[in-house]
Each structure stands twice: as structure tokens, then as C-alpha cells.
Enzyme design. Structure first.
Site, PDB file in Angstrom:
ATOM      1  N   HIS A   1       0.801  -1.225   0.000  1.00  5.49           N
ATOM      2  CA  HIS A   1       0.000   0.000   0.000  1.00  5.49           C
ATOM      3  C   HIS A   1       0.830   1.268   0.000  1.00  5.49           C
ATOM      4  O   HIS A   1       0.423   2.279  -0.561  1.00  5.49           O
ATOM      5  CB  HIS A   1      -1.047  -0.045   1.103  1.00  5.49           C
ATOM      6  CG  HIS A   1      -2.190  -0.844   0.611  1.00  5.49           C
ATOM      7  ND1 HIS A   1      -2.193  -2.215   0.672  1.00  5.49           N
ATOM      8  CD2 HIS A   1      -3.284  -0.483  -0.078  1.00  5.49           C
ATOM      9  CE1 HIS A   1      -3.273  -2.639   0.071  1.00  5.49           C
ATOM     10  NE2 HIS A   1      -3.961  -1.633  -0.390  1.00  5.49           N
TER      11      HIS A   1
ATOM     12  N   GLU B   1     -10.327 -11.780  -6.727  1.00  3.65           N
ATOM     13  CA  GLU B   1      -8.908 -11.664  -6.360  1.00  3.65           C
ATOM     14  C   GLU B   1      -8.394 -12.903  -5.643  1.00  3.65           C
ATOM     15  O   GLU B   1      -7.271 -12.926  -5.156  1.00  3.65           O
ATOM     16  CB  GLU B   1      -8.661 -10.395  -5.536  1.00  3.65           C
ATOM     17  CG  GLU B   1      -9.610 -10.168  -4.387  1.00  3.65           C
ATOM     18  CD  GLU B   1      -9.418  -8.802  -3.712  1.00  3.65           C
ATOM     19  OE1 GLU B   1      -8.485  -8.065  -4.077  1.00  3.65           O
ATOM     20  OE2 GLU B   1     -10.205  -8.487  -2.801  1.00  3.65           O
TER      21      GLU B   1
ATOM     22  N   ASP C   1      -4.033  -8.751  -5.501  1.00  8.25           N
ATOM     23  CA  ASP C   1      -4.246  -9.943  -4.680  1.00  8.25           C
ATOM     24  C   ASP C   1      -4.345 -11.198  -5.537  1.00  8.25           C
ATOM     25  O   ASP C   1      -3.961 -12.275  -5.097  1.00  8.25           O
ATOM     26  CB  ASP C   1      -5.513  -9.783  -3.826  1.00  8.25           C
ATOM     27  CG  ASP C   1      -5.213  -8.963  -2.588  1.00  8.25           C
ATOM     28  OD1 ASP C   1      -4.200  -9.252  -1.930  1.00  8.25           O
ATOM     29  OD2 ASP C   1      -5.971  -8.030  -2.302  1.00  8.25           O
TER      30      ASP C   1
ATOM     31  N   CYS D   1      -9.015  -3.358 -11.583  1.00 10.84           N
ATOM     32  CA  CYS D   1      -8.585  -2.217 -10.767  1.00 10.84           C
ATOM     33  C   CYS D   1      -7.276  -2.458 -10.021  1.00 10.84           C
ATOM     34  O   CYS D   1      -6.888  -1.654  -9.183  1.00 10.84           O
ATOM     35  CB  CYS D   1      -9.677  -1.806  -9.793  1.00 10.84           C
ATOM     36  SG  CYS D   1     -10.180  -3.120  -8.698  1.00 10.84           S
TER      37      CYS D   1
END
Ligand code: PEP
Ligand code: MG
Length: 601
Positions: A199, A443, A467, A514
Site C-alpha cells: 500500500h 482476487e 491480490d 482495478c
């Protein structure tokens, strides 16, 4: 260790996770357990109160230690309780406490920071001790430090003010820390751990902040205030740079700014996007932080394809209440306009925020644990509050809700049941609830394998390739040790993407990709070839992806993707992508944005 006092230029190499270069001064952020430590600047009037806060924390830590010692003596015997004596002595040590208070007073900083400064100094002294036994006592200092920081964390931390040229250096950064810092003033980021899809990396790219992660042991070598250069293009960090190194950064930044200005001025970013053979493609925005909202429209995104709602949680993992959430979602819907916003249910646990649950983060295998939809289903009060807020905001603007990490239809049905119960309850209370499309993040491999079944239960798919790569290839996305195995172009990943896209198409529902793959022109081309028509990415990535899609032909990339699907491993796929995309459209895909050639043998 002379290294600490060595002020000559040092170069460190890590994983470059964004573009650009920046020079500034190190701001070390310590992750005290699960909390990061900031350098909080205080007004002079606040200093004495801060000293009292520190003393209260010492008293609390002392009481805790005495209780622990008593329990240890009872359960383990006196001979095992002595360890707490060492900790108690340290806590009561006059010199240590005076030093901390001196730092608070002299530098007008928060207690957490002062504790870090003083204990870091102590640790540095211990590091140099030749005797193994004594050197290992440094773990006692670390324990006491942690205890003090936890004791302090019960109090408010105040406003965080960063200096203009702060380069954040940390072992690891929690998204909440990044969210709380005044990011507009962070010049660059360097962390010891992390990978391309961690992140820290996603946020840094989103904000256009140069970032290098996976630097292993860099944190220990840097000191707050040191001069530093982060060169994300080269994956390099330069500590104590020479004047020549500083000058080079300045030149590169001027050039990058000029290019960005040219791009923004040259292009109409809102016109419908089509490939050269006329296939329509929609680009949407991924957003996390309010500072990014205005970029959604600036870069011509068609709405917000992914809002990572867990970024609404505060530094300590405190949940925003229904009203706060409703206001945030309404604001997002306003920003996104007619194209709408897709709010993702809190994706907590795993490598994400730990959530408001003390035991979180202590799971043996957090990525496979109580994360995302599982967390929400296990904590229905969290899910209910979020569902109510989203439903109410959906009465004011166009909002979809996507469920992260679903494994199968049961996850979807259980979540939908709660959402519908809350809809009924809101109506019973006379509150308006708007229409809501509910989608599934694809994912997890099991979701791919039952994609046809899932497609009948939801209104859309969102493919989270970050993921999907992690779980398909069993590679921790935040672990730099295995970064070499994190291959987005692995044929297993591409087969999964194609299967999910096909299942959506056959069921007549839309799908959007995404994950980070969508933000890179070469990967985006492969995604188009696999059948994707909607991509969502950090707003700043939209212009360059747009430019490459405008210039290519869907028919050609479909053929390239079909050939990739036949490959045995990621090396073969990357070779095809490099040779075929780079060969056919050298101006769209110059070598630096293609996978680098593998040195074989
Ligand atoms: C993903 O997994 O690809 C994704 C979009 O979500 P996140 O990176 O937040 O897990
Ligand atoms: Mg994800």
C-alpha cells in the site's frame, strides 16, 4: 560502528515503486509495534503538559510491569520474574527519563518522538558493545520502549506538522500512517520492506511521490535530519549526497514537471477513448485519500472505479461512525458525478489496516486470515454501519458497493442479506436508501474457478490483480524477499483474468480491472487483449495509459494476449510482450516501460 558517524555518500538499492526523484531531509518514522511514530511539533505552551503526559505514561507502564512481575512470580516462580526487575530499573532510570524530557523541552516535540530519539541513541551504544550477552540486552530496551509507546498511545497525538522537505524513512509504513501524514509535504518515501503492490507503493504512485521500498536495512542507517536523495527511477537511495548528486535531482525534477505540463496542455482527457480499430475503453480512478479527489476530474477519469474505504479509519484503527461515512461517500459520489463511485467494503486485516480489533495482526497467516469480507461478516456491526452509510449516500448520488476477497457465492449472499436488512430498517426509520449495485472483487483463485456462479449473484466484477497475483502464485505482495516471484504476467494469472472476464461477459455484467496492472501501459494492453474494457487506476496514471490505448489496435493485442496464454511461464510471456508490443509500436512502448530482458544462463 563507524557507519553511524560516516557522513560520506552512501548508496542503497531497493525496489522502485514509482517515478521521479526528490531530495530532502530524512524523517524517520518508527513502527512501535503496530503504531508508527511521528515527530509531532508542539507549541511552546504545550511542552509542560507533554512532559506531564510522559510522566503519566511512565507511571502506567510501571504499574503494568509490577502486575506482570507478580503474575510471572506466581505462575513461573521468582527466578523468572527477575527479568521484569531489569525493565523496571530502566523505567525508573533518572538519566533516561531526564533525557526524554530534555528532548521534549528542547525540541518541542511529542513524547513518542522523544522516547524514540533517546532509546535509539541507547540502542546505538549497545550495538557497539563487543560482549554478546550485554549487546543482547538491547532487546530489553526495545521492550521497554514498546511498553512506553503503548502506554502513551491512550492519549491524543495532536496535529502532525511536517517540515517542507520531509523524506519519510521507515521500516514499514501502515496505510493509516500515510493517510494521517500531511502527504502534500512528504517529498519521497523509503522503506525497508514492501513490494510493487504494497500500500505504501500504491499511495506513493497515486500521489506522484517518488518511493523506493525493499531497502532491507536502510532504516537503521538513516537519522532524522540527514540529507537524502530518493531516485525512484533507478531504485536508488543516496544518503549524505554530494552536491553533484543533489544537482542531478534538481535537473530531473524540472524536466519531469515540464513533461507533465506538456501532457496536460496537449490532451483532451475527457473525450471518449477508442483504440485505433474503434474499440471503446473506459478509464476510471482508484482513490484512497481526499487529496486525490480533485485529480479524478483533472485527469479525465470516468468516475471512481475503486474507493478503498479502509482509508477512512483513523491512525488507531478507530471506525468512522455512520454519519461520518455517509458524508464521505456522498462527497465521493459528488466528485465522481454521473459516472459514479464504487465503494469497496472495508478491506481490513492481512497486509491492510489491522482494524479495531486488538487481536488482529497476531494471526499466524494474516493474508489467509480474517481479512476483508470475512472480517466484515465476522463483525456484523461494522458491516451494518457501512451498509447503512452507503445506502443513505446512494440516495444522493451514484454509488456501487464491491465486496473484497469473496471466495464464493456464500460470502456474497451473506453480505447481501445484511445489506437488505439494513435497507428495510432504514425505510422503517423513515430514512431514504438509494439503489445499490453490489459487485464482487475477483482476487482469490476460488472466486475465479467459480466465476460463472458468482457472476449470477452480483451486478459486476472488479478484478483485483494485486491480490490475484499474490494468491494465485502464493507470493506475499509485501515481502521484498519474494518480489522476484511476484509476476503479474504469469500465464496462470492471465488465464485467471481471462476466465473472470469471460464469465462476466457471458452473464451480461460489467467488469473492471482495478489492480496495479491496469496502470502500466504494457500490462493494460495485455488486459485489453484478454477482453477488459474498463480499467481503474491512480488518476495520475490515466494520461499515459490513455495515450497508449489510443495508439494500439485491439485486434492485434488480442492476438498477442492469446499467444501469452499459451506460454509456460512468466519469462516467456514477458518476452512476447517486449518483442511484440515494442516491435509493433516502439513509440508507444519504449524499452523502459516494457519488462526488461532476462539475462539467461
Ligand atoms: C487488488 O487487490 O488488486 C486491489 C485492487 O485491491 P488492494 O490492492 O487494495 O488489495
Ligand atoms: Mg485486493
Amino acid at each position: 560502528m563507524t557507519r553511524r558517524r560516516d557522513r560520506s555518500e552512501q548508496r542503497w538499492h531497493g525496489i522502485a515503486v514509482s517515478d521521479g526523484a526528490a531530495a530532502g531531509r530524512v524523517l524517520r518514522i518508527h513502527s512501535g509495534g503496530r503504531h508508527s511514530i511521528y515527530r509531532v511539533s508542539l507549541d511552546p505552551a504545550e511542552v509542560e503538559r507533554e512532559v506531564r503526559r510522559y510522566r503519566a505514561a511512565v507511571r502506567l507502564a510501571r504499574r503494568q510491569l509490577l502486575a506482570l512481575k507478580k503474575r510471572a512470580a506466581r505462575t513461573l516462580g521468582d527466578e523468572h520474574a527477575y527479568i521484569f526487575d531489569a525493565h523496571l530499573l530502566m523505567l525508573e532510570d533518572r538519566k533516561l527519563n531526564e533525557d526524554v524530557e530534555t528532548v521534549i523541552r528542547d525540541e518541542a516535540v511529542g513524547s513518542e518522538w522523544a522516547v524514540k530519539v533517546v532509546t535509539d541513541r541507547l540502542l546505538a551504544v549497545y550495538d557497539e558493545i563487543k560482549d554478546d550477552y550485554l549487546r543482547e540486552r538491547s532487546s530489553d530496551i526495545e521492550d521497554v520502549t514498546r511498553r512506553l509507546l503503548v502506554a502513551l498511545s491512550g492519549e491524543s497525538m495532536g496535529v502532525r506538522r511536517l517540515t517542507e522537505d520531509a523524506v519519510v524513512v521507515a521500516e514499514e509504513l501502515m496505510p493509516s500512517t500515510l493517510a494521517e501524514l500531511d502527504l502534500m509535504h512528504v517529498k519521497a518515501v523509503a522503506t525497508d520492506v514492501g513490494g510493487w503492490t504494497s500500500h505504501t507503493a500504491i499511495i506513493a504512485r497515486g500521489l506522484g511521490i517518488p518511493a523506493v521500498v525493499g531497502l532491507r536495512d536502510f532504516y537503521r542507517s538513516a537519522r532524522t535530519g540527514d540529507q537524502i536523495v530518493i531516485d525512484a527511477g533507478r531504485g536508488e537511495v543516496v544518503l549524505h549526497p554530494t552536491p553533484a548528486a543533489l544537482e542531478r535531482v534538481g535537473d530531473e525534477r524540472r524536466e519531469a514537471r515540464a513533461t507533465a505540463a506538456r501532457v496536460a496542455a496537449d490532451e483532451d482527457l475527457t473525450a471518449p477513448l477508442r483504440t485505433r480499430d474503434g474499440v471503446g475503453v473506459t478509464l476510471r480512478a482508484n482513490v484512497e485519500l481526499p487529496v486525490e479527489y480533485e485529480w479524478v476530474n483533472r485527469y479525465g477519469a470516468h468516475g471512481i472505479g475503486l474507493f478503498r474505504s479502509e482509508f477512512l479509519l483513523s491512525h488507531r484503527g478507530a471506525m468512522p461512525d455512520e454519519e461520518e461515512q455517509r458524508a464521505a461517500y456522498e462527497e465521493l459520489a459528488r466528485v465522481a458525478g454521473d459516472d459514479g463511485v464504487t465503494v469497496r467494503l472495508f478491506d481490513l486485516g492481512g497486509d491492510k489496516l489491522p482494524g479495531p480489533r486488538p487481536e488482529a495482526g497476531e494471526e499466524r497467516n494474516p493474508a489467509l486470515g480474517l481479512r476483508a469480507i470475512r472480517f466484515c461478516l465476522q463483525h456484523p456491526e461494522v458491516l451494518r454501519t457501512q451498509a447503512r452509510a452507503v445506502l443513505r449516500a446512494a440516495a444522493r448520488g451514484r454509488i456501487d458497493l464491491v465486496l473484497p476477497m469473496v471466495s464464493d457465492v456464500t460470502d456474497v449472499r451473506r453480505a447481501r442479506a445484511v445489506i437488505e436488512e439494513e435497507r428495510a430498517r432504514l425505510e422503517g426509520e423513515g430514512k431514504e436508501a438509494g439503489p445499490l449495485r453490489v459487485g464482487a472483487m475477483i482476487e482469490v483463485p476460488s472466486a475465479v474457478l467459480v466465476a460463472e456462479k458468482l457472476a449470477r449473484e452480483v451486478d459486476f466484477f472488479s478484478l483485483g490483480t494485486n491480490d490475484l497475483v499474490q494468491y494465485t502464485l502464493a507470493v506475499d505482495r509485501g515481502n521484498d524477499e519474494v518480489a522476484g516471484w511476484f509476476r503479474s504476467l504469469h500465464p496462470a494469472v492471465l488465464l485467471s483474468i481471462r476466465r473472470a472476464l469471460e464469465a462476466a461477459r457471458e452473464a451480461g455484467i460489467p467488469s473492471v480491472v482495478c489492480g496495479e496492472m491496469a496502470a502500466s501501459p504494457a500490462y493494460a494492453a495485455v488486459l485489453l487483449g484478454l477482453g477488459a474494457r474498463e480499467l481503474s487506476m491512480a488518476p495520475a496514471s490515466i494520461p499515459r495509459v490513455r495515450r497508449s490505448i489510443e495508439g494500439l489496435e485491439q485486434g492485434e493485442v488480442a492476438q498477442i494476449a492469446a499467444d501469452c496464454l499459451e506460454c509456460a511461464d512468466a519469462d516467456e510471456v514477458e518476452e512476447i510482450v517486449r518483442v511484440r508490443l515494442g516491435g509493433k509500436w516502439p513509440n508507444l512502448f519504449p524499452p523502459e516501460i516494457l519488462p526488461p530482458p532476462k539475462s539467461r544462463g
